[in-house]
Design a protein around this motif. Structure first.
Motif, PDB file in Angstrom:
ATOM      1  N   MET A 188      13.289 -27.840  46.648  1.00  0.00           N
ATOM      2  CA  MET A 188      12.523 -26.522  45.857  1.00  0.00           C
ATOM      3  C   MET A 188      13.718 -25.121  45.212  1.00  0.00           C
ATOM      4  O   MET A 188      13.508 -24.367  45.202  1.00  0.00           O
ATOM      5  N   CYS A 195       6.297 -22.645  42.574  1.00  0.00           N
ATOM      6  CA  CYS A 195       5.184 -23.653  42.657  1.00  0.00           C
ATOM      7  C   CYS A 195       4.407 -23.381  41.642  1.00  0.00           C
ATOM      8  O   CYS A 195       3.995 -24.714  41.125  1.00  0.00           O
ATOM      9  N   HIS A 251       4.289 -24.657  48.727  1.00  0.00           N
ATOM     10  CA  HIS A 251       6.307 -24.426  48.523  1.00  0.00           C
ATOM     11  C   HIS A 251       5.973 -23.435  49.890  1.00  0.00           C
ATOM     12  O   HIS A 251       5.861 -22.372  50.256  1.00  0.00           O
ATOM     13  N   ALA A 372       8.372 -28.275  49.839  1.00  0.00           N
ATOM     14  CA  ALA A 372       6.394 -28.308  49.176  1.00  0.00           C
ATOM     15  C   ALA A 372       5.821 -29.516  49.482  1.00  0.00           C
ATOM     16  O   ALA A 372       6.587 -30.569  49.048  1.00  0.00           O
TER      17      ALA A 372
END
Length: 433
Positions: A188, A195, A251, A372
């Motif tokens: 991520m 997020c 996250h 996340a």
């Protein structure tokens, strides 16, 4: 058999429909229909030529025989679900004149033409319903048990690389969330607001008293114990809302190696509730009947909050299926019920609490920067172990997605990508499917 005048009226009505270019199934009308109705018209099996229809009970019901099976539909139900242009807008919204319909309305005649039931009611209305639409409704009823979710034994994991611009990858992520309620995303990155971008692959983020996004890190003057280093017991977020957040994204931006503790622990509440139903039916019934109090009352913050709601920990549909669960001990207010319900409630409450605490279905994970944890907040309980910073930092950023937006996006993708054989599981938004 139809009387000559009835047959003549049906033929005239059919000609009018075709003159107006309202062709059956895949004509212009179907191409303009909302996706909800397209799902009924375009993605189901078309009944074979052996399909037949006849009136029954003096026109109060219609018997449709397809694939060797009979299905009965009430004339009033059919009238409320007429798909003709006078009753259904291209947007999929109903435009029916309700003053025309009474519970005693009956059918005068029916003709099956090109996969469509042309219907004539006692009120004088000529309309139609696609056979495929009725078959879809029948299939939904027959496959109701397919909505039962699966429980993850191990934490589902997938890479977030390309997820925001690849519909197949987006579908795969939502599939895992719909099946198991939880999915760990890797790759991520460690940049703030990722997020939010991820949430917006569905719809806008769900704004709350904590804003569009929120930061979870230890603070001295915290407005929520999540913003401390304390242990968090199993809970659902913001359950005091009338519509609590659905999908939650946490996250990890930073989690230094020197930090001791702080692992995330996830637990699917659904199988535990079903175990309670099996082993302690009396307690199950109590927790599905007696309302608990959930509240957020906090005036010592920039924007003061006072929210109080009442609902049972377990909510059932008319078939007895669990369609919503509410569990959030940190935000429970005083029980406000008749005296005779107090002891039964607390006996049932503590029984469920012990079952959750002792469950072998817990999934523990220490988040790494760039990961996340994503999960259905209406189904998956989450907790956090106490942690000591030791001069380091633990920093998560979170965002929410409305539960109906999540489910809507998933259903749309299933149909658009041809995943029509994949069951849609319950997401615990108080709906049975």
């Amino acid at each position: 058999m139809f009387k000559p005048m009835e047959l003549r009226r049906l033929l005239i009505a059919s000609i009018k429909f075709h003159r107006n270019a309202h062709k059956p199934l895949l004509g212009p009308l179907a191409s303009q229909c909302s996706l909800r109705y397209m799902s009924c018209l375009q993605y189901t099996h078309t009944p074979s030529g052996s399909t037949s229809a006849k009136l029954d009970n003096h026109g109060k019901s219609l018997i449709v025989q397809a694939n060797g099976e009979d299905s009965s539909y009430h004339s009033t139900w059919l009238r409320h679900n007429c798909q003709c242009p006078s009753c259904l807008a291209p947007s999929g919204q109903k435009t029916i004149d309700l003053s025309e319909i009474t519970p005693s309305i009956t059918l005068k005649s029916v003709a099956l033409i090109d996969g469509r039931l042309n219907l004539f009611w006692s009120s004088g209305h000529h309309g139609y319903i696609q056979i495929d639409y009725l078959q879809t409704r029948r299939n939904l009823q027959q496959n109701a048990d397919l909505s039962t979710p699966k429980t993850a034994i191990d934490l589902p994991v997938m890479s977030a690389t390309g997820l925001t611009n690849d519909r197949e990858k987006l579908w795969r992520w939502l599939y895992l969330l719909n099946e198991y309620g939880v999915c760990l995303l890797t790759n991520m990155g460690e940049v703030q607001e990722e997020c939010k971008k991820l949430a917006e692959t569905m719809y806008n983020v769900q704004d709350t008293v904590y804003g569009e996004t929120f930061h979870v890190e230890a603070q001295e003057d915290f407005v929520n114990i999540a913003y401390s280093n304390q242990t968090l017991t199993f809970h659902m977020d913001l359950i005091y809302y009338e519509s609590p957040p659905g999908l939650q994204i946490l996250h990890c931006l930073r989690f230094d190696d020197c930090v001791e503790g702080g692992e995330s622990v996830m637990l699917d509440m659904f199988p535990v509730v079903e175990e309670l139903r099996e082993k302690w039916p009396k307690h199950f019934k109590t927790l599905s009947r007696v309302p608990a109090t959930f509240q957020k009352i906090h005036y010592e913050r920039e924007k003061p909050v006072e929210m109080v709601s009442y609902c049972p920990h377990i909510q059932l549909d008319r078939y007895g299926k669990v369609v919503r669960m509410s569990w959030s001990p940190p935000f429970e207010g005083p029980l406000d019920v008749p005296k005779e319900d107090v002891i039964p409630y607390y006996e049932a409450y503590h029984c469920l609490a012990q079952m959750l605490d002792k469950s072998k279905l817990k999934l523990s994970h220490r988040l790494k920067p760039g990961e996340a944890m994503t999960f259905n907040n209406r189904r998956i309980l989450h907790s956090r172990k106490h942690f000591t910073l030791n001069g380091g930092q633990r920093h998560l950023q979170g965002a929410y997605v409305n539960i109906d937006h999540f489910k809507s996006t998933y259903e749309v993708l299933c149909k658009q990508l041809g995943k029509t054989e994949v069951p849609i599981r319950r997401v615990f938004n108080v709906n049975s499917s």
